[in-house]
Design an enzyme around this catalytic site. Structure first.
Site, PDB file in Angstrom:
ATOM      1  N   ARG A  99     -12.595   9.764  -9.360  1.00  0.00           N
ATOM      2  CA  ARG A  99     -13.945   9.931  -9.727  1.00  0.00           C
ATOM      3  C   ARG A  99     -14.214   9.223 -10.983  1.00  0.00           C
ATOM      4  O   ARG A  99     -15.077   9.828 -11.764  1.00  0.00           O
ATOM      5  CB  ARG A  99     -14.400  11.381  -9.723  1.00  0.00           C
ATOM      6  CG  ARG A  99     -14.295  12.201  -8.685  1.00  0.00           C
ATOM      7  CD  ARG A  99     -15.710  11.848  -7.833  1.00  0.00           C
ATOM      8  NE  ARG A  99     -15.758  12.363  -6.551  1.00  0.00           N
ATOM      9  CZ  ARG A  99     -16.178  13.635  -6.298  1.00  0.00           C
ATOM     10  NH1 ARG A  99     -16.839  14.254  -7.151  1.00  0.00           N
ATOM     11  NH2 ARG A  99     -16.290  14.168  -4.863  1.00  0.00           N
ATOM     12  N   ARG A 122     -20.515  10.610 -12.569  1.00  0.00           N
ATOM     13  CA  ARG A 122     -21.376  11.277 -13.873  1.00  0.00           C
ATOM     14  C   ARG A 122     -20.893  11.210 -15.101  1.00  0.00           C
ATOM     15  O   ARG A 122     -21.701  11.706 -15.908  1.00  0.00           O
ATOM     16  CB  ARG A 122     -21.846  12.662 -13.154  1.00  0.00           C
ATOM     17  CG  ARG A 122     -22.720  12.710 -12.173  1.00  0.00           C
ATOM     18  CD  ARG A 122     -23.232  14.158 -11.515  1.00  0.00           C
ATOM     19  NE  ARG A 122     -21.781  14.372 -10.798  1.00  0.00           N
ATOM     20  CZ  ARG A 122     -21.808  15.603 -10.160  1.00  0.00           C
ATOM     21  NH1 ARG A 122     -22.721  16.247 -10.216  1.00  0.00           N
ATOM     22  NH2 ARG A 122     -20.643  16.017  -9.779  1.00  0.00           N
ATOM     23  N   ARG A 128     -28.258   5.743 -11.260  1.00  0.00           N
ATOM     24  CA  ARG A 128     -28.533   6.655 -10.074  1.00  0.00           C
ATOM     25  C   ARG A 128     -29.819   7.520 -10.297  1.00  0.00           C
ATOM     26  O   ARG A 128     -30.030   8.414  -9.409  1.00  0.00           O
ATOM     27  CB  ARG A 128     -27.266   7.764  -9.976  1.00  0.00           C
ATOM     28  CG  ARG A 128     -26.119   6.985  -9.171  1.00  0.00           C
ATOM     29  CD  ARG A 128     -26.307   7.277  -7.714  1.00  0.00           C
ATOM     30  NE  ARG A 128     -27.178   8.181  -7.359  1.00  0.00           N
ATOM     31  CZ  ARG A 128     -26.651   9.562  -7.188  1.00  0.00           C
ATOM     32  NH1 ARG A 128     -25.339   9.667  -7.451  1.00  0.00           N
ATOM     33  NH2 ARG A 128     -27.412  10.448  -6.591  1.00  0.00           N
ATOM     34  N   ASP A 148     -18.521   7.813  -0.462  1.00  0.00           N
ATOM     35  CA  ASP A 148     -18.264   9.118  -0.393  1.00  0.00           C
ATOM     36  C   ASP A 148     -17.398   9.554   0.918  1.00  0.00           C
ATOM     37  O   ASP A 148     -17.749   8.618   1.810  1.00  0.00           O
ATOM     38  CB  ASP A 148     -19.298  10.204  -0.571  1.00  0.00           C
ATOM     39  CG  ASP A 148     -18.973  11.643  -0.723  1.00  0.00           C
ATOM     40  OD1 ASP A 148     -18.804  12.022  -1.926  1.00  0.00           O
ATOM     41  OD2 ASP A 148     -18.973  12.395   0.335  1.00  0.00           O
ATOM     42  N   TYR A 195     -16.014  20.291   6.190  1.00  0.00           N
ATOM     43  CA  TYR A 195     -17.419  20.448   5.845  1.00  0.00           C
ATOM     44  C   TYR A 195     -18.162  20.307   7.084  1.00  0.00           C
ATOM     45  O   TYR A 195     -19.327  20.896   7.088  1.00  0.00           O
ATOM     46  CB  TYR A 195     -17.745  19.030   5.291  1.00  0.00           C
ATOM     47  CG  TYR A 195     -17.222  19.003   3.728  1.00  0.00           C
ATOM     48  CD1 TYR A 195     -18.173  19.626   2.815  1.00  0.00           C
ATOM     49  CD2 TYR A 195     -16.194  18.328   3.002  1.00  0.00           C
ATOM     50  CE1 TYR A 195     -17.645  19.781   1.097  1.00  0.00           C
ATOM     51  CE2 TYR A 195     -15.747  18.278   1.736  1.00  0.00           C
ATOM     52  CZ  TYR A 195     -16.533  18.963   0.895  1.00  0.00           C
ATOM     53  OH  TYR A 195     -16.260  19.141  -0.401  1.00  0.00           O
TER      54      TYR A 195
HETATM   55  O1  CP3 Z   1     -13.544   8.310  -7.307  1.00  0.00           O
HETATM   56  C1  CP3 Z   1     -14.427   7.599  -7.430  1.00  0.00           C
HETATM   57  O2  CP3 Z   1     -14.624   7.064  -8.367  1.00  0.00           O
HETATM   58  C2  CP3 Z   1     -15.042   7.074  -6.185  1.00  0.00           C
HETATM   59  C3  CP3 Z   1     -16.267   7.952  -5.853  1.00  0.00           C
HETATM   60  C4  CP3 Z   1     -16.051   9.096  -4.887  1.00  0.00           C
HETATM   61  C5  CP3 Z   1     -17.117  10.109  -4.794  1.00  0.00           C
HETATM   62  N1  CP3 Z   1     -16.803  11.121  -3.575  1.00  0.00           N
HETATM   63  C6  CP3 Z   1     -18.551   9.820  -5.369  1.00  0.00           C
HETATM   64  C7  CP3 Z   1     -19.243  11.071  -5.508  1.00  0.00           C
HETATM   65  C8  CP3 Z   1     -15.130   9.775  -4.039  1.00  0.00           C
HETATM   66  C9  CP3 Z   1     -13.513   9.149  -4.184  1.00  0.00           C
HETATM   67  C10 CP3 Z   1     -15.492  10.755  -3.455  1.00  0.00           C
HETATM   68  C11 CP3 Z   1     -14.587  11.601  -2.617  1.00  0.00           C
HETATM   69  C12 CP3 Z   1     -15.113  12.822  -2.262  1.00  0.00           C
HETATM   70  N2  CP3 Z   1     -16.168  13.275  -1.844  1.00  0.00           N
HETATM   71  C13 CP3 Z   1     -13.917  13.860  -1.795  1.00  0.00           C
HETATM   72  C14 CP3 Z   1     -12.615  13.911  -2.077  1.00  0.00           C
HETATM   73  C15 CP3 Z   1     -12.158  13.794  -3.561  1.00  0.00           C
HETATM   74  C16 CP3 Z   1     -12.377  14.998  -4.231  1.00  0.00           C
HETATM   75  O3  CP3 Z   1     -13.054  15.107  -5.276  1.00  0.00           O
HETATM   76  O4  CP3 Z   1     -11.670  16.052  -3.829  1.00  0.00           O
HETATM   77  C17 CP3 Z   1     -14.856  15.063  -1.452  1.00  0.00           C
HETATM   78  C18 CP3 Z   1     -14.320  16.332  -1.266  1.00  0.00           C
HETATM   79  C19 CP3 Z   1     -16.218  14.566  -1.396  1.00  0.00           C
HETATM   80  C20 CP3 Z   1     -17.226  15.631  -1.056  1.00  0.00           C
HETATM   81  C21 CP3 Z   1     -18.472  15.616  -2.300  1.00  0.00           C
HETATM   82  N3  CP3 Z   1     -19.274  14.673  -2.402  1.00  0.00           N
HETATM   83  C22 CP3 Z   1     -18.276  16.524  -3.323  1.00  0.00           C
HETATM   84  C23 CP3 Z   1     -17.545  17.532  -3.329  1.00  0.00           C
HETATM   85  C24 CP3 Z   1     -19.220  16.094  -4.202  1.00  0.00           C
HETATM   86  C25 CP3 Z   1     -19.813  16.741  -5.517  1.00  0.00           C
HETATM   87  C26 CP3 Z   1     -20.824  17.466  -5.369  1.00  0.00           C
HETATM   88  C27 CP3 Z   1     -21.563  17.623  -6.747  1.00  0.00           C
HETATM   89  O5  CP3 Z   1     -22.626  17.176  -7.109  1.00  0.00           O
HETATM   90  O6  CP3 Z   1     -21.145  18.431  -7.730  1.00  0.00           O
HETATM   91  C28 CP3 Z   1     -19.937  15.008  -3.542  1.00  0.00           C
HETATM   92  C29 CP3 Z   1     -20.785  14.080  -4.250  1.00  0.00           C
HETATM   93  C30 CP3 Z   1     -20.266  12.788  -4.726  1.00  0.00           C
HETATM   94  N4  CP3 Z   1     -19.421  11.966  -4.359  1.00  0.00           N
HETATM   95  C31 CP3 Z   1     -20.676  12.361  -6.291  1.00  0.00           C
HETATM   96  C32 CP3 Z   1     -19.767  11.292  -6.636  1.00  0.00           C
HETATM   97  C33 CP3 Z   1     -20.136  10.407  -7.909  1.00  0.00           C
HETATM   98  C34 CP3 Z   1     -21.703  13.127  -7.347  1.00  0.00           C
HETATM   99  C35 CP3 Z   1     -23.137  12.886  -6.813  1.00  0.00           C
HETATM  100  C36 CP3 Z   1     -23.778  12.259  -7.922  1.00  0.00           C
HETATM  101  O7  CP3 Z   1     -23.586  11.641  -8.705  1.00  0.00           O
HETATM  102  O8  CP3 Z   1     -25.164  12.686  -7.730  1.00  0.00           O
END
Ligand code: CP3
Length: 365
Positions: free
Chosen positions: A43, A47, A56, A92, A167
């Site tokens: 990640r 953010r 974004r 994602d 999910y």
């Molecule tokens: O690592 C990186 O920099 C690449 C980007 C990345 C995202 N999601 C972007 C994202 C990666 C590798 C993921 C994988 C992902 N997504 C996982 C596996 C990794 C982990 O964290 O365990 C999982 C379980 C998800 C599902 C998911 N998508 C979650 C739990 C969330 C967070 C929800 C929240 O807002 O707290 C997301 C959304 C998400 N994916 C964001 C980002 C940058 C946040 C959305 C935003 O910025 O508005």
């Protein structure tokens, strides 16, 4: 293949010296000697970066994942800012699920939310097979990124069958994964049909990324730690193996990561990973004893620790580098993703410190 016209440089038997397939990151994944311990952050694009929040501001998460120009810019942001040893594609885990025909959204502050949860055989049939045309925006973004990144490797990724299934079955994030487990224990045939379908989808999605030129892939099974080792082996390992072992001929290192997986580390390595991700609960030397000498390790820094004063962070970086020496290959990383409230300056300092402390040949040939 010896030319790079299709972005396949990472798969050359004889990688171009200094190119992405010969980078410290890929070398550490392959348990080769490195000039310094490579570092990147799960990640890292997200953010914690003001430039990410700005770009974004008016674009929904899924939409941003489908725009190659935005994907490219967001993926490059942490590389420019921190000087990390690898980029990770901005996307994602639910992107291929949506491409396969499942109606879902990523809700800010919540995560993926599925309109109609997947719980029956008819529901499973709603998950269509995917190919490159279904995720052409990912193919295009990877190709643009490989050009922009030059010698810096790009990591592609996907969600593993268990985490994706959670999910889909729950309909959104879950602390207990109760409905998922109820399906698994109560209707094992249906479970295996669902996990098998998701494994095929994930394999296809990762192949698109590899064809487009990523230098490594990471399979995220973030929530696998919810299972006992016995249940993991019975219900999950065959499907994650189908993905990872299915990429054995792809020529790029495979990383397998989950949270709360202390009891599963050995089994997760058996799924066919070259590198096993470790959360903050298990020191890397202990993890290496569980995983075995033929796999590299990645991770272990508690993301929350980055909120502590610098001298605390520094001591922790030193500890992890020291314990990582027990592993046959070490990629420095966090035990889970960067928290949004992290000061990006701290991440930049961690990268510099890892490079400084580990400079000089590391590892055996
Ligand atoms: O690592 C990186 O920099 C690449 C980007 C990345 C995202 N999601 C972007 C994202 C990666 C590798 C993921 C994988 C992902 N997504 C996982 C596996 C990794 C982990 O964290 O365990 C999982 C379980 C998800 C599902 C998911 N998508 C979650 C739990 C969330 C967070 C929800 C929240 O807002 O707290 C997301 C959304 C998400 N994916 C964001 C980002 C940058 C946040 C959305 C935003 O910025 O508005």
């Amino acid at each position: 293949m010896t030319t790079d016209t299709t972005g396949t440089a990472a798969r050359d038997d004889e990688p171009r010296p200094g190119g992405p397939a010969d980078s410290p990151f890929v070398r550490a994944c392959r348990r080769r000697p490195v000039p310094h311990t490579p570092v990147w952050f799960m990640r890292q694009a997200g953010r914690s970066l003001p430039e990410y929040r700005e770009i974004r501001a008016n674009v929904a998460m899924l939409e941003s994942c489908r725009r190659p120009d935005l994907v490219t810019e967001i993926t490059l942001q942490p590389v420019r800012r921190h000087g990390v040893d690898a980029a990770i594609l901005f996307s994602d885990i639910v992107v291929p699920v949506a491409a396969a025909g499942i109606d879902l959204d990523i809700v800010p502050g919540t995560g993926p939310v599925v309109a109609e949860p997947v719980r029956t055989a008819a529901d499973i049939d709603r998950i269509r097979p995917i190919g490159r045309d279904d995720v052409d925006y990912v193919d295009e973004a990877v190709r643009m990124l490989v050009k922009e990144l030059g010698d810096t490797p790009l990591i592609g990724f996907a969600g593993a069958p268990f985490t994706l299934a959670s999910y889909l079955v729950e309909g959104g994030p879950s602390r207990t994964h109760a409905k998922t487990k109820a399906l698994m224990y109560g209707e094992p045939e249906l479970w295996h049909a669902l996990a098998g379908r998701l494994a095929e989808m994930t394999l296809a999605f990762l192949r698109v990324q590899i064809e487009a030129g990523v230098s490594a892939v990471q399979l995220f099974d973030s929530w696998a730690g919810a299972l006992s080792e016995a249940d993991y082996r019975r219900f999950v390992l065959p499907h994650s193996t189908a993905v990872l072992a299915g990429l054995a001929d792809a020529g790029v290192p495979r990383i397998h990561f989950g949270v709360g997986t202390a009891e599963l580390l050995g089994a997760m390595g058996e799924a066919g990973a070259d590198v096993v991700g470790v959360d903050w609960r298990t020191p890397l030397d202990v993890a290496t004893r569980r995983i075995g000498p033929d796999r590299a390790v990645q991770g272990n820094l508690d993301p929350a620790l980055l909120l502590a004063p610098w001298h605390v962070v520094e001591a922790e970086v030193r500890r992890i580098l020291e314990q990582g020496r027990a592993a046959p290959g070490h990629v420095f990383n966090l035990g889970h993703g960067v928290l949004p409230e992290t000061d990006p300056e701290v991440l930049t300092r961690v990268v510099a410190l890892v490079h400084e402390l580990s400079a000089g040949p590391v590892g055996r040939d």
